[in-house]
Write a protein that holds these residues in place. Structure first.
Motif, PDB file in Angstrom:
ATOM      1  N   GLY A   1      11.178  -1.846  -3.814  1.00  0.00           N
ATOM      2  CA  GLY A   1      10.034  -1.714  -4.704  1.00  0.00           C
ATOM      3  C   GLY A   1       9.728  -2.915  -5.562  1.00  0.00           C
ATOM      4  O   GLY A   1       8.735  -2.899  -6.301  1.00  0.00           O
TER       5      GLY A   1
ATOM      6  N   GLY B   1       7.195   4.810  -6.504  1.00  0.00           N
ATOM      7  CA  GLY B   1       7.794   4.250  -5.302  1.00  0.00           C
ATOM      8  C   GLY B   1       9.083   4.935  -4.887  1.00  0.00           C
ATOM      9  O   GLY B   1       9.594   4.662  -3.795  1.00  0.00           O
ATOM     10  N   TYR B   2       9.606   5.803  -5.717  1.00  0.00           N
ATOM     11  CA  TYR B   2      10.877   6.465  -5.396  1.00  0.00           C
ATOM     12  C   TYR B   2      10.696   7.978  -5.333  1.00  0.00           C
ATOM     13  O   TYR B   2      11.405   8.734  -5.968  1.00  0.00           O
ATOM     14  CB  TYR B   2      11.949   6.047  -6.399  1.00  0.00           C
ATOM     15  CG  TYR B   2      12.405   4.643  -6.122  1.00  0.00           C
ATOM     16  CD1 TYR B   2      13.426   4.387  -5.217  1.00  0.00           C
ATOM     17  CD2 TYR B   2      11.761   3.556  -6.707  1.00  0.00           C
ATOM     18  CE1 TYR B   2      13.806   3.093  -4.902  1.00  0.00           C
ATOM     19  CE2 TYR B   2      12.129   2.262  -6.406  1.00  0.00           C
ATOM     20  CZ  TYR B   2      13.158   2.035  -5.500  1.00  0.00           C
ATOM     21  OH  TYR B   2      13.516   0.741  -5.186  1.00  0.00           O
TER      22      TYR B   2
ATOM     23  N   LYS C   1       7.317   5.808   1.828  1.00  0.00           N
ATOM     24  CA  LYS C   1       8.239   4.670   1.873  1.00  0.00           C
ATOM     25  C   LYS C   1       7.569   3.428   2.444  1.00  0.00           C
ATOM     26  O   LYS C   1       7.603   2.358   1.829  1.00  0.00           O
ATOM     27  CB  LYS C   1       9.472   5.023   2.703  1.00  0.00           C
ATOM     28  CG  LYS C   1      10.455   3.868   2.845  1.00  0.00           C
ATOM     29  CD  LYS C   1      11.667   4.245   3.682  1.00  0.00           C
ATOM     30  CE  LYS C   1      12.642   3.078   3.832  1.00  0.00           C
ATOM     31  NZ  LYS C   1      13.822   3.442   4.674  1.00  0.00           N
TER      32      LYS C   1
ATOM     33  N   ARG D   1       6.176   2.555  -1.273  1.00  0.00           N
ATOM     34  CA  ARG D   1       7.342   1.833  -1.799  1.00  0.00           C
ATOM     35  C   ARG D   1       7.405   0.397  -1.333  1.00  0.00           C
ATOM     36  O   ARG D   1       7.765  -0.500  -2.103  1.00  0.00           O
ATOM     37  CB  ARG D   1       8.632   2.558  -1.404  1.00  0.00           C
ATOM     38  CG  ARG D   1       9.870   1.945  -2.049  1.00  0.00           C
ATOM     39  CD  ARG D   1      11.155   2.637  -1.618  1.00  0.00           C
ATOM     40  NE  ARG D   1      11.114   4.068  -1.900  1.00  0.00           N
ATOM     41  CZ  ARG D   1      12.094   4.913  -1.595  1.00  0.00           C
ATOM     42  NH1 ARG D   1      13.189   4.462  -0.990  1.00  0.00           N
ATOM     43  NH2 ARG D   1      11.985   6.185  -1.876  1.00  0.00           N
ATOM     44  N   GLN D   2       7.065   0.141  -0.066  1.00  0.00           N
ATOM     45  CA  GLN D   2       7.250  -1.197   0.479  1.00  0.00           C
ATOM     46  C   GLN D   2       6.026  -2.104   0.345  1.00  0.00           C
ATOM     47  O   GLN D   2       6.158  -3.328   0.497  1.00  0.00           O
ATOM     48  CB  GLN D   2       7.653  -1.092   1.951  1.00  0.00           C
ATOM     49  CG  GLN D   2       8.992  -0.437   2.175  1.00  0.00           C
ATOM     50  CD  GLN D   2       9.385  -0.368   3.635  1.00  0.00           C
ATOM     51  OE1 GLN D   2      10.077   0.535   4.073  1.00  0.00           O
ATOM     52  NE2 GLN D   2       8.957  -1.314   4.427  1.00  0.00           N
TER      53      GLN D   2
END
Length: 525
Positions: free
Chosen positions: A335, A467-468, A484, A488-489
């Motif tokens: 992140g 992001g988590y 994800k 997140r990415q």
């Protein structure tokens, strides 16, 4: 038309901050309720199951909610919490700080009786405490090496990893394990009680530190006790960071008690204890060190006591305690913007971790951000003593008057302000960062209010938190893989990169304006 009507001002536009004052408590309250609901529903994609009879705490309904539902609840809690907190800090809402303190403390107390949510880190804590209680070294033995033990065997993702936490954290975990025996539920509950006590204790210390100035006290309560994002991560998530925050806030409260040798020694002892929980908490020590740079004798007392405490704590545990910390320092979390840098380097120069390059870049960015923020520190007063301007412990002259922001100029900035600057710079610059790490910055800002930096931190932790979702990858539905691969990415690191650039740009401009403004032009309280 009446005379009164004709005399009325034509511009009747309502101040938008009035509307924020309505939004803030509603959004913050809804966020906390959703956080409580996630835990109360029981085991899910957000809440790890805890082995043991249901009559043992922590308690839940055991409803078995769908993964999509709890992830949606968590996303809503984060978005509402971030929006509500930002609105509260910028609105005309003026609640009694005591009510905020009571509400936040009550939420933390209730959450101690609900299963932790958001990650499975508490199962790692329980396992390391269990290993220590059984006579094993959690810095040399992994939970996977004791698979038959019910507590060590409950670890989900990090079973093959030795402890990365400090000896003080391990001691607390071992104490909870000794009291609970081989019960996973009771071990987690014991640690939850420690965590709740640390969260509420920090809230009380912050409230005391800002006593005498209701505005600062209110803002401090919003930043810590009633902060829905910190309740989500540190109370509901039960992360060990809460213990480190408590030690560091207690150290600064002892520091503000005055320049007496006993207070200075207490500050050093508590700083050492906080470092004994997590090494990165040691950044806070730079605050007192900055203030005491012209008082070598007092600096020696604080630094000497802190160093001796750290030496004893880590010395008793053994030098191998830092092995896993060294490994962790070379990681890059998905992140952070450094993941973008890592991918770019891999595309340009081929496969590789490029650890040294990233570490050097991170340290350079930390130094630049810290320097820019220190230059931008607004003139203001030192909080803590009946709301009045006054000299800090060890200061060589009177504190300058200012705009009531709770801070002083960089040349005489109080310890909490300097510590907040360094910690915030570290969080924005770190290659590996998780949203609950931000708790340390919020606690420090609660001691030394700086509205602009607070809003940057609210934006940062809100973005990173999204992001988590969920942190428990194994239980994420396949159709939510985009959380994800996209959020997140891609979305989170690019957003944080833009926020970091904005922070640097803002700090540079604020610092330049502060240098151009003559001292006589500084506003007075």
């Amino acid at each position: 038309m009446t005379l009164d009507a004709a005399a009325a001002p034509k511009n009747t536009t309502r101040d938008p901050r009035d509307g924020l004052g309505v939004l803030a408590p509603a959004a913050m309250g809804a966020s906390v309720v959703l956080t409580l609901l996630i835990g109360a529903l029981g085991p899910s994609a957000m809440v790890p199951a805890l082995a043991g009879p249901s009559w043992e705490p922590p308690y839940s309904l055991g409803a078995g909610p769908d993964a999509r539902l709890v992830i949606a609840l968590a996303a809503a809690a984060i978005l509402l919490g971030g929006a509500g907190l930002g609105a509260a800090l910028h609105s005309r809402w003026r609640p009694d700080p005591r009510w905020l303190l009571a509400a936040g403390s009550a939420a933390a107390a209730v959450l101690a009786f609900l299963p932790p949510s958001g990650s499975a880190d508490h199962l790692n804590y329980a396992a390391y405490g269990r290993l220590a209680a059984l006579g094993h070294d959690p810095y040399a033995v992994t939970p996977a090496e004791v698979p038959a033990d019910p507590v060590a065997g409950a670890v989900e993702e990090w079973a093959g990893v030795t402890s990365v936490y400090g000896p003080v954290a391990t001691a607390v975990q071992a104490l909870a394990s000794l009291a609970a025996g081989d019960s996973v539920r009771l071990t987690v509950f014991g640690m939850a009680l420690f965590n709740a006590a640390a969260f509420v204790g920090t809230a009380l210390l912050v409230h005391r530190f800002t006593a005498g100035d209701e505005a600062l006290q209110r803002r401090a309560a919003l930043l810590w006790a009633a902060n829905p994002l910190m309740i989500y991560h540190l109370s509901a998530g039960m992360h060990v960071d809460t213990l480190a925050v408590f030690c560091m806030v207690a150290a600064l409260v002892a520091w503000r008690a005055g320049g007496r040798w006993r207070s200075l020694a207490a500050t050093g002892l508590l700083l050492g204890a906080g470092i004994g929980v997590k090494l990165n908490a040691g950044l806070v020590a730079l605050g007192p060190a900055w203030e005491l740079r012209r008082s070598p004798a007092r600096l020696a007392v604080v630094a000497g006591t802190a160093t001796a405490t750290v030496a004893v704590v880590y010395g008793l545990a053994g030098p191998h305690v830092l092995d896993q910390v060294g490994e962790a320092s070379r990681k890059v979390s998905l992140g952070t913007p450094w993941q973008l840098v890592k991918r770019g380097l891999q595309e340009l120069f081929g496969s590789g971790a490029y650890t040294v390059w990233i570490q050097l870049g991170s340290m350079t960015l930390l130094a630049v951000l810290a320097w820019l923020l220190l230059r931008a520190l607004p003139a203001g007063r030192v909080p803590g003593a009946a709301g009045a301007t006054g000299p800090a412990p060890g200061a060589t002259g009177p504190a300058p008057e200012g705009d009531g922001s709770g801070l002083r100029g960089a040349a005489g900035a109080p310890a909490p302000a300097v510590a907040a600057v360094v910690v915030a710079a570290w969080l924005f610059a770190a290659p590996y960062a998780l949203p609950w790490y931000d708790g340390l910055a919020f606690a420090l800002l609660a001691l030394a209010s700086w509205p602009a930096l607070e809003l940057f931190m609210v934006a940062r932790v809100t973005i990173l938190s999204l992001g988590y979702l969920p942190a428990r990858e194994a239980l994420r539905p396949d159709d939510l893989l985009w959380l994800k691969t996209v959020v997140r990415q891609e979305v989170v690191p690019w957003s944080l990169l833009a926020l970091t650039v904005a922070l640097g740009w803002w700090a540079a401009r604020a610092g330049a304006r502060a240098r151009r403004r003559p001292a006589s032009a500084a506003p007075r309280p």
